[in-house]
Design a protein around this motif. Structure first.
Motif, PDB file in Angstrom:
ATOM      1  N   TYR A 189       0.848  -1.195   0.000  1.00  0.00           N
ATOM      2  CA  TYR A 189       0.000   0.000   0.000  1.00  0.00           C
ATOM      3  C   TYR A 189       0.881   1.241   0.000  1.00  0.00           C
ATOM      4  CZ  TYR A 189      -4.133  -2.753   1.324  1.00  0.00           C
ATOM      5  OH  TYR A 189      -5.175  -3.654   1.343  1.00  0.00           O
ATOM      6  N   SER A 231      -6.400   8.012   2.522  1.00  0.00           N
ATOM      7  CA  SER A 231      -6.548   6.573   2.757  1.00  0.00           C
ATOM      8  C   SER A 231      -5.359   5.840   2.156  1.00  0.00           C
ATOM      9  CB  SER A 231      -7.822   6.058   2.082  1.00  0.00           C
ATOM     10  OG  SER A 231      -8.960   6.741   2.536  1.00  0.00           O
ATOM     11  N   VAL A 275     -13.848   4.064   0.363  1.00  0.00           N
ATOM     12  CA  VAL A 275     -14.326   3.841   1.724  1.00  0.00           C
ATOM     13  C   VAL A 275     -14.216   5.160   2.481  1.00  0.00           C
ATOM     14  CG1 VAL A 275     -13.936   2.604   3.884  1.00  0.00           C
ATOM     15  CG2 VAL A 275     -13.664   1.418   1.690  1.00  0.00           C
ATOM     16  N   PHE A 317     -12.869  -4.600   8.256  1.00  0.00           N
ATOM     17  CA  PHE A 317     -11.830  -4.814   9.251  1.00  0.00           C
ATOM     18  C   PHE A 317     -11.583  -3.499   9.994  1.00  0.00           C
ATOM     19  CE2 PHE A 317     -10.442  -8.874   7.468  1.00  0.00           C
ATOM     20  CZ  PHE A 317     -10.824  -8.768   6.137  1.00  0.00           C
ATOM     21  N   TYR A 359      -8.773  -1.531  12.392  1.00  0.00           N
ATOM     22  CA  TYR A 359      -7.376  -1.528  12.825  1.00  0.00           C
ATOM     23  C   TYR A 359      -7.153  -0.348  13.773  1.00  0.00           C
ATOM     24  CZ  TYR A 359      -6.403  -4.511   8.731  1.00  0.00           C
ATOM     25  OH  TYR A 359      -6.395  -5.526   7.802  1.00  0.00           O
ATOM     26  N   GLN A 379      -3.763   2.063  15.291  1.00  0.00           N
ATOM     27  CA  GLN A 379      -2.339   2.345  15.152  1.00  0.00           C
ATOM     28  C   GLN A 379      -1.899   3.290  16.251  1.00  0.00           C
ATOM     29  OE1 GLN A 379      -0.951   4.734  11.816  1.00  0.00           O
ATOM     30  NE2 GLN A 379       0.829   3.398  11.571  1.00  0.00           N
ATOM     31  N   LEU A 437      -0.067  -0.849  11.827  1.00  0.00           N
ATOM     32  CA  LEU A 437      -1.512  -1.041  11.919  1.00  0.00           C
ATOM     33  C   LEU A 437      -1.748  -2.415  12.549  1.00  0.00           C
ATOM     34  CD1 LEU A 437      -2.748   0.120   8.393  1.00  0.00           C
ATOM     35  CD2 LEU A 437      -2.904   1.372  10.540  1.00  0.00           C
ATOM     36  N   LEU A 450      -4.641  -5.205  13.634  1.00  0.00           N
ATOM     37  CA  LEU A 450      -6.035  -5.586  13.465  1.00  0.00           C
ATOM     38  C   LEU A 450      -6.702  -5.744  14.824  1.00  0.00           C
ATOM     39  CD1 LEU A 450      -8.274  -6.471  11.451  1.00  0.00           C
ATOM     40  CD2 LEU A 450      -7.502  -8.821  11.845  1.00  0.00           C
ATOM     41  N   PHE A 458      -5.207   6.093  16.657  1.00  0.00           N
ATOM     42  CA  PHE A 458      -5.700   6.271  15.294  1.00  0.00           C
ATOM     43  C   PHE A 458      -6.433   4.983  14.922  1.00  0.00           C
ATOM     44  CE2 PHE A 458      -5.764   8.246  11.229  1.00  0.00           C
ATOM     45  CZ  PHE A 458      -5.589   7.260  10.286  1.00  0.00           C
ATOM     46  N   ILE A 507      -8.662   2.919  12.011  1.00  0.00           N
ATOM     47  CA  ILE A 507      -8.875   2.924  10.570  1.00  0.00           C
ATOM     48  C   ILE A 507      -9.568   1.639  10.166  1.00  0.00           C
ATOM     49  CG2 ILE A 507      -6.565   1.992  10.058  1.00  0.00           C
ATOM     50  CD1 ILE A 507      -6.528   3.865   7.572  1.00  0.00           C
ATOM     51  N   ARG A 541     -13.704  -5.263   2.189  1.00  0.00           N
ATOM     52  CA  ARG A 541     -13.443  -6.158   1.070  1.00  0.00           C
ATOM     53  C   ARG A 541     -14.770  -6.514   0.438  1.00  0.00           C
ATOM     54  NH1 ARG A 541     -10.229 -11.447   2.669  1.00  0.00           N
ATOM     55  NH2 ARG A 541     -12.309 -12.072   3.305  1.00  0.00           N
ATOM     56  N   THR A 591      -7.925  -7.624  -2.320  1.00  0.00           N
ATOM     57  CA  THR A 591      -7.657  -6.235  -1.944  1.00  0.00           C
ATOM     58  C   THR A 591      -8.604  -5.735  -0.869  1.00  0.00           C
ATOM     59  OG1 THR A 591      -6.833  -5.791  -4.148  1.00  0.00           O
ATOM     60  CG2 THR A 591      -7.423  -3.879  -2.807  1.00  0.00           C
ATOM     61  N   GLN A 592      -8.034  -5.088   0.142  1.00  0.00           N
ATOM     62  CA  GLN A 592      -8.816  -4.379   1.144  1.00  0.00           C
ATOM     63  C   GLN A 592      -8.695  -2.885   0.850  1.00  0.00           C
ATOM     64  OE1 GLN A 592      -8.003  -5.454   5.238  1.00  0.00           O
ATOM     65  NE2 GLN A 592      -7.790  -7.626   4.731  1.00  0.00           N
ATOM     66  N   TYR A 593      -9.834  -2.218   0.859  1.00  0.00           N
ATOM     67  CA  TYR A 593      -9.873  -0.780   0.595  1.00  0.00           C
ATOM     68  C   TYR A 593     -10.053  -0.058   1.914  1.00  0.00           C
ATOM     69  CZ  TYR A 593     -10.547  -2.566  -4.088  1.00  0.00           C
ATOM     70  OH  TYR A 593     -10.384  -3.247  -5.266  1.00  0.00           O
ATOM     71  N   PHE A 594      -9.188   0.914   2.140  1.00  0.00           N
ATOM     72  CA  PHE A 594      -9.142   1.571   3.439  1.00  0.00           C
ATOM     73  C   PHE A 594      -9.860   2.910   3.449  1.00  0.00           C
ATOM     74  CE2 PHE A 594      -6.360  -0.730   6.348  1.00  0.00           C
ATOM     75  CZ  PHE A 594      -5.831  -1.696   5.505  1.00  0.00           C
ATOM     76  N   GLY A 595     -10.417   3.230   4.608  1.00  0.00           N
ATOM     77  CA  GLY A 595     -10.881   4.583   4.859  1.00  0.00           C
ATOM     78  C   GLY A 595      -9.703   5.465   5.239  1.00  0.00           C
ATOM     79  N   PRO A 596      -9.953   6.759   5.467  1.00  0.00           N
ATOM     80  CA  PRO A 596      -8.868   7.674   5.807  1.00  0.00           C
ATOM     81  C   PRO A 596      -8.492   7.672   7.285  1.00  0.00           C
ATOM     82  CG  PRO A 596     -10.891   8.887   5.506  1.00  0.00           C
ATOM     83  CD  PRO A 596     -11.212   7.462   5.182  1.00  0.00           C
TER      84      PRO A 596
END
Lengths: 113, 116
Positions: free
Chosen positions: A36, A43, B4, B34, B36, B38, B44, B46, B91, B93, B97, B104-109
């Motif tokens: 990533y 993001s 996301v 998911f 996470y 940090q 990060l 889980l 933090f 996050i 999926r 692939t996992q798509y992350f939020g901000p």
């Protein structure tokens, strides 16, 4: 190796330089390796998902290789640009879980113009 | 595609209050989400995996009564930090999926939480 480790922790290069980072991960029960790119206040952006030993993937000036037998992956950036400045994360997924990713601490790249 | 969102992006609260964080998949249906956390200068980590319509699966050491996760629809998961304390400042996050079976996992901000 029990954890995912990335090196170096940070890197400062000049615009135009090529660079590479390393990700080490547990080779037993391996399923997939994710890369990533994470820019500040954004993001994390998926770059690559790699599963096969010897796999090599490319996206523009960025490429990655995978060695599942010895448990490492390299990420290469050719001709670094200031917009490449970000933290690059790798994450390993083992075959014994349902999607759980184990992340490294990341390599923070700063490209100076 | 594959966006996301996460809300709020940051929150400051008093010790003892509860905070809810929302994670939404905007243009796809997320079978699995998911969560996470940090801490500074760390990876990060889980916290839990949530599947739509079923109870979340928590990682070892994560208190399920403290971090309530609800995944009521295919586009929304929420994390509620109950009775937050300063040590919960971190933090948070989420990632999602989709049905396709791709990895692939798509992350939020992310959401930065500060508990005073």
């Amino acid at each position: 190796i029990l954890n995912v480790e990335q090196s170096p922790q940070s890197l400062h290069v000049q615009e135009g330089d090529s660079t590479n980072f390393t990700c080490s991960f547990p080779s037993s029960n391996f399923y997939a390796l994710h890369w990533y790119r994470w820019e500040t206040a954004k993001s994390p952006e998926a770059l690559f998902v790699m599963t096969l030993n010897g796999d090599e993937k490319k996206k523009g000036r960025i490429s990655a290789t995978l060695n599942t037998k010895e448990g490492y992956s390299y990420l290469y950036i050719k001709g670094s640009q200031p917009e490449d400045s970000a933290t690059y994360l790798c994450a390993s997924r083992g075959s014994s879980n349902t999607g759980k990713l184990i992340f490294g601490q990341g390599t923070t790249l700063q490209v100076k113009p | 595609g594959a966006v996301v969102s996460q809300h709020p992006s940051w929150v400051i609260c008093k010790s003892g209050t509860s905070v809810k964080i929302e994670c939404r998949s905007l243009d796809f249906q997320a079978t699995t989400m998911f969560w996470y956390r940090q801490f500074p200068k760390q990876s990060l980590m889980l916290m839990a995996t949530s599947n739509e319509g079923s109870k979340a699966t928590y990682e070892q050491g994560v208190e399920k009564d403290k971090f309530l996760i609800n995944h009521a629809s295919l586009t929304l998961s929420t994390l509620t930090v109950t009775s937050a304390h300063p040590e919960d400042s971190s933090f948070y996050i989420c990632s999602a999926r989709d049905f396709s079976g791709l990895e692939t996992q798509y992350f939020g901000p992310g959401t930065r939480l500060l508990v005073l």
